[in-house]
Design an enzyme around this catalytic site. Structure first.
Site, PDB file in Angstrom:
ATOM      1  N   SER A 142       0.848  -1.196   0.000  1.00  0.00           N
ATOM      2  CA  SER A 142       0.000   0.000   0.000  1.00  0.00           C
ATOM      3  C   SER A 142       0.877   1.238   0.000  1.00  0.00           C
ATOM      4  O   SER A 142       2.001   1.227   0.520  1.00  0.00           O
ATOM      5  CB  SER A 142      -0.904   0.011   1.233  1.00  0.00           C
ATOM      6  OG  SER A 142      -1.539   1.273   1.403  1.00  0.00           O
ATOM      7  N   TYR A 156      -2.591  -0.822  10.080  1.00  0.00           N
ATOM      8  CA  TYR A 156      -2.647  -1.118   8.639  1.00  0.00           C
ATOM      9  C   TYR A 156      -1.352  -0.691   7.957  1.00  0.00           C
ATOM     10  O   TYR A 156      -0.735  -1.476   7.223  1.00  0.00           O
ATOM     11  CB  TYR A 156      -3.839  -0.410   8.008  1.00  0.00           C
ATOM     12  CG  TYR A 156      -3.975  -0.665   6.528  1.00  0.00           C
ATOM     13  CD1 TYR A 156      -4.560  -1.834   6.060  1.00  0.00           C
ATOM     14  CD2 TYR A 156      -3.502   0.259   5.595  1.00  0.00           C
ATOM     15  CE1 TYR A 156      -4.673  -2.075   4.691  1.00  0.00           C
ATOM     16  CE2 TYR A 156      -3.619   0.028   4.237  1.00  0.00           C
ATOM     17  CZ  TYR A 156      -4.207  -1.141   3.785  1.00  0.00           C
ATOM     18  OH  TYR A 156      -4.310  -1.381   2.441  1.00  0.00           O
TER      19      TYR A 156
END
Length: 250
Positions: A142, A156
């Protein structure tokens, strides 16, 4: 460019995984699709085989946090298709909570799924590729891996930074072999984690997002920000953004 005919995608029942499966089916590739929701996988497989009769689509129910099952399912796919030419480690979770808020359970699940389960998938894929003496590993990280984030994104971002480092170490180890490793760092693309993308700055709808992912995968570079615009440009300046600005993401 090497044609990778048999492609395994985890987390393929929705979001980016489903989108990439649709893109590859349209390109005539055979698919091995894995996810927890087998009913959705089977519906997708039937749709793709009807639209593209020349391809093979096989499915398996898989909870990537069951690490033994990961190795078993990957090997079953290899046996059924004859080989695995590309494995896309895509299954992920985005349910983190602010640190100290009493939701360690959510942060633990995010870390376990996005890092430990991804590591198991990488191990399983590379083990197969070593036996085949060929293959392409793709790991979906990401853009958030570039910096620490506050609030719901803390666990995350940490998990995605970890899996990026794990994939990069794997890539360096395999540099003198025929096995390729690519890490994708997507920006904000519509998925179950970003359902209302219209409210997300610089968000990309699901279909063009999946197209950008597949384009980057096919190039087989070491890493790719997707979509390339604006994320490859933002990556150059992102580390200089003040922490006070990042705090707004909380």
């Amino acid at each position: 460019m090497v044609l990778r005919k048999n492609i395994l995608i985890t987390g393929a029942s929705s979001g980016l995984g489903e989108g990439m499966a649709r893109q590859y089916a349209a390109r005539g590739r055979n698919l091995a699709l894995a996810a927890r929701r087998l009913d959705r996988l089977d519906t997708l497989a039937a749709e793709l085989k009807k639209a593209y009769p020349g391809i093979t689509v096989v499915t398996r129910k898989l909870d990537v946090n069951d690490h033994d099952q990961v190795f078993t399912v990957f090997e079953e796919f290899r046996e059924e298709l004859g080989s695995l030419d590309r494995v896309i480690v895509n299954a992920g979770l985005g349910k983190g909570q602010p640190i100290g808020s009493g939701r360690f359970d959510a942060n633990r699940q995010t870390l376990q799924t996005n890092f430990l389960a991804a590591a198991a998938q990488i191990e399983a894929a590379v083990g197969i590729f070593r036996k085949q003496k060929d293959g392409h590993l793709v790991v979906v990280s990401s853009f958030s891996a570039l910096r620490a984030f506050p609030g719901n994104l803390t666990a995350y971002a940490a998990s995605k930074a970890g899996v990026w480092a794990f994939a990069e170490g794997t890539r360096i180890e395999l540099m003198k072999t025929p096995i390729k490793v690519t890490t994708l760092l997507p920006g904000f693309i519509e998925s179950e984690m970003n359902e209302d993308i219209s409210k997300v700055p610089l968000g990309t709808k699901a279909e063009p997002g999946a197209q950008a992912m597949v384009k980057a995968i096919e190039a087989e570079g070491a890493k790719a920000f997707v979509p390339s615009w604006p994320w490859s440009v933002l990556a150059r300046v992102f580390r200089f953004i003040p922490a006070s600005v990042l705090k707004k993401f909380a």
